[in-house]
Design a protein around this motif. Structure first.
Motif, PDB file in Angstrom:
ATOM      1  N   ASP A 107       0.854  -1.184   0.000  1.00 22.40           N
ATOM      2  CA  ASP A 107       0.000   0.000   0.000  1.00 22.40           C
ATOM      3  C   ASP A 107       0.894   1.240   0.000  1.00 22.40           C
ATOM      4  OD1 ASP A 107      -1.811   2.001   0.315  1.00 22.40           O
ATOM      5  OD2 ASP A 107      -2.743   1.208   2.131  1.00 22.40           O
ATOM      6  N   TRP A 110      -0.081   4.290   2.176  1.00 27.38           N
ATOM      7  CA  TRP A 110      -0.106   4.259   3.643  1.00 27.38           C
ATOM      8  C   TRP A 110       0.865   5.286   4.206  1.00 27.38           C
ATOM      9  CZ3 TRP A 110       3.618   3.006   7.408  1.00 27.38           C
ATOM     10  CH2 TRP A 110       3.123   2.918   8.714  1.00 27.38           C
ATOM     11  N   ALA A 326       2.142  -0.140  12.269  1.00 28.38           N
ATOM     12  CA  ALA A 326       1.096   0.857  12.449  1.00 28.38           C
ATOM     13  C   ALA A 326       1.028   1.274  13.911  1.00 28.38           C
ATOM     14  CB  ALA A 326      -0.248   0.290  11.991  1.00 28.38           C
TER      15      ALA A 326
END
Length: 694
Positions: A107, A110, A326
């Motif tokens: 991704d 992100w 994250a």
């Protein structure tokens, strides 16, 4: 002898749950909407209502045990203190560089979460200590004082100090801390060598900063709560649930709030462990679904699975999985939870591609689901369950919350069923199934993704919505038993009453097991044990009221991640080292499916000591007697999917299951609703738990 009472209080995104447990086994409960502007207010108001209802006096309360989301909310909402960071020259951007790991590998859109300390408040000093603790460049006291004064001039509200390799030699950090305490004695201060004397710079820096960031927020909250309890005539001691499942005194939580970041979810897991042990169950998966999130954890062989680190605000919380990066990393022991944004308040919508989506956005406590009739306009999972007949519009929270079923049907028809071209019941059932599939991800994260087969576990379901979804999820996972404890909607509060005072201490000790200096290793472990004993003694635990447990974190030489295993008691000798290596090999094979050969070098990374204080003045009873608020309830039609359709379904009370009953059926209680699907049989066991077998 007069009855004494313990209070368990858990704050959720929608409700604040309060449980009073008496020394005679009596239980009183209260569910009240969370006061999001001041969480302490709901606690004090709820206790006052319970006192008025039961006639219990505040002075009869011996202890208040509390699980709170105040610290995690401060991080998620970026409402913590204005924090300054002092670090070694060249390491100013550790918080932004992080570990170069991403939660979604492919991704490219992100983005990392913004650092909790903005760059201009991250200051450096020109000093250097190497990995063995040797001073390469001394810290200049005049430079250090100038850096601290510069941060104070910026109006910071807390300060974090994290210098390179301070875990090996804290001298420079100690000098800086002395300067801060001299110049600003009341300023909240977090020093890495005091809060986390372990290797790995990003993890240590992030943990030290998070501790500083939430210190003023947690301290203010605890002061307000203490003041409110005192005004309500409750002078009892206040204990906080830690992320690791142990209790700590409120004073300790104010000084080290990093230990209570995930305080809220831990209570239910500890309560499940206690009840499972009482009833001879060794392997369970806990499932806690409330209004905004659902959480899962494993208890294997009677032991709660714990992670050495976790991330706050990482979406699905998956402990030590490989795909990390994250959120905000905390390297402190915590119950190994997986969490997804799925709850009764999860919003249901049709996306631009015409697909049905559930969550992670939530209606929360305000305005809440549409059926709450409090201003909500977006359909939610609770609205779907009302439409399906699973929830009684006149019964939520014992009838204290009345649901507007017509509004729920109207908004679901307009926003979901019509755009999908489905009849209303099928659309609502589809939303229910999607919510269940989202939550199954959490269960798989703590079971199959950890090398554990969920089919050999029982599913222990609680939370306001957990028992409503548990049978369907167990069926999808091939699990054959579901257990619903007494007071399931308030069980996280109930579980707090089973917790023990607990303190975790750790330090880096990196060395190949074949080259260990056993004298140094034993000395290091004894030093950690001394810290634990000193802290427990300060809280009144001595002698046989103290339990010490040791663990070691090891990996194969060259690996990036380690596994923790129990360490033998007593002095470690050559045989003890071999036992550690064997325990590591067994755990490695169980977790990853293989182990290396006998010639592969094993490296010790860190050592830990857990000190537990066992209270002798209060033991939670094996069975409780909840004061029932239930009356007889007529059957109603419920929808079980297109293959079965609508069925007139018996609605029972927990006590009606003494002889067992076949599904489909619904069990309604003050704080939760339990759905038993066709093909399952429910009964109540000697402990008052609902046991549902297939």
């Amino acid at each position: 002898m007069a009855t004494t009472w313990r209070v368990g209080v858990d704050i959720g995104g929608t409700f604040t749950d309060i449980v009073l447990l008496g020394s005679d086994g009596a239980v009183h409960t209260r569910k009240i909407s969370s006061s999001v502007d001041d969480y302490a207010r709901a606690i004090v108001d709820g206790l006052a209502a319970l006192f008025a209802e039961t006639g219990i006096a505040g002075h009869a309360i011996a202890e208040v045990r509390h699980g709170t989301t105040v610290a995690s909310n401060a991080i998620l909402e970026h409402k913590g203190a204005r924090t300054g960071l002092v670090t070694t020259r060249g390491f100013r951007d550790v918080l932004e560089i992080r570990t170069l790991r991403m939660p979604r590998l492919y991704d490219i859109a992100w983005e990392k979460p913004p650092p909790l300390v903005e760059r201009r408040l991250r200051r450096v000093v020109d000093e250097r200590i190497d990995a063995r603790g040797r001073v390469e460049r001394p810290l200049d006291p005049m430079e250090a004082e100038a850096v601290v004064r510069g941060l104070l001039d910026e109006g910071i509200e807390a300060i974090a100090i994290c210098l390179l390799h301070a875990y090996a030699n804290p001298a420079h950090e100690t000098l800086l801390a002395d300067i801060v305490r001299r110049l600003a004695p009341d300023l909240p201060l977090s020093v890495s060598s005091e809060v986390l004397p372990e290797i790995k710079e990003y993890e240590r820096t992030s943990t030290t900063v998070i501790n500083a960031y939430v210190m003023p927020v947690v301290a203010r909250y605890l002061r307000r709560l203490r003041s409110g309890l005192d005004r309500a005539g409750v002078p009892a001691r206040l204990s906080l649930m830690q992320s690791n499942g142990g209790l700590m005194a409120a004073e300790g939580a104010a000084a080290r709030p990093m230990h209570i970041i995930e305080s809220g979810p831990a209570g239910g897991v500890i309560g499940a462990q206690a009840l499972a042990r009482i009833h001879g169950l060794s392997d369970i998966i806990t499932f806690d679904m409330g209004g905004t999130t659902a959480k899962a954890a494993t208890i294997e062989g009677g032991v709660v699975a714990r992670a050495a680190e976790y991330s706050v605000g990482a979406g699905i919380m998956v402990g030590s999985r490989l795909l990390t990066g994250a959120g905000y990393l905390l390297k402190v022991p915590a119950i190994d939870l997986a969490e997804v944004g799925a709850g009764g308040g999860s919003l249901v919508r049709v996306d631009a591609a015409g697909a049905l989506k559930v969550g992670p956005e939530s209606a929360g406590a305000v305005p809440g689901p549409v059926c709450y009739d409090s201003g909500g306009t977006e359909p939610t999972i609770t609205d779907a369950n009302v439409i399906l007949g699973y929830l009684n519009p006149c019964h939520l929270v014992g009838g204290a919350v009345r649901l507007n079923a017509d509004k729920a049907r109207a908004v679901f028809e307009r926003r979901v069923a019509a755009p999908l071209g489905l009849e209303l019941a099928r659309a609502a059932h589809g939303a229910h199934l999607i919510a269940a599939s989202n939550m199954i991800r959490a269960i798989r994260a703590v079971s199959s993704e950890r090398g554990r087969d969920p089919r050999r576990f029982a599913l222990f379901a609680f939370g306001g919505n957990g028992p409503l979804f548990a049978c369907g999820m167990a069926e999808a996972l091939g699990m054959r038993r579901v257990i619903v404890p007494p007071s399931p909607g308030l069980f996280s509060s109930f579980g707090l009453l089973y917790a023990e005072t607990e303190h975790h201490y750790a330090r880096s000790f990196r060395c190949l097991t074949r080259a260990l200096d056993l004298a140094a290793l034993n000395e290091a472990w004894n030093a950690l044990a001394g810290q634990a004993l000193q802290q427990l003694a300060a809280e009144g635990f001595r002698g046989d009221a103290v339990r010490l447990e040791r663990t070691a974190a090891l990996h194969y030489h060259g690996q990036s991640f380690e596994l923790a295993v129990p360490a033998p008691d007593g002095r470690i000798d050559a045989a003890g080292v071999r036992a550690l290596e064997e325990a590591f090999g067994v755990e490695h094979e169980r977790t990853y499916g293989h182990r290396a050969g006998a010639d592969e070098p094993v490296e010790l990374v860190s050592i830990q000591v857990v000190g537990r204080g066992i209270r002798r003045d209060f033991t939670p009873p094996e069975r409780t007697s909840t004061c029932s608020r239930e009356a007889a309830i007529p059957p109603r039609h419920a929808y079980f999917g297109p293959a079965i359709g609508w069925i007139e379904t018996p609605v029972l009370r927990r006590g009606d299951l003494a002889q067992g009953a076949d599904g489909p059926l619904i069990v309604e209680e003050y704080d939760a609703t339990c759905l038993v699907l066709p093909g399952w049989r429910a009964r109540i066991d000697e402990g008052g738990n609902i046991v549902i077998d297939r």
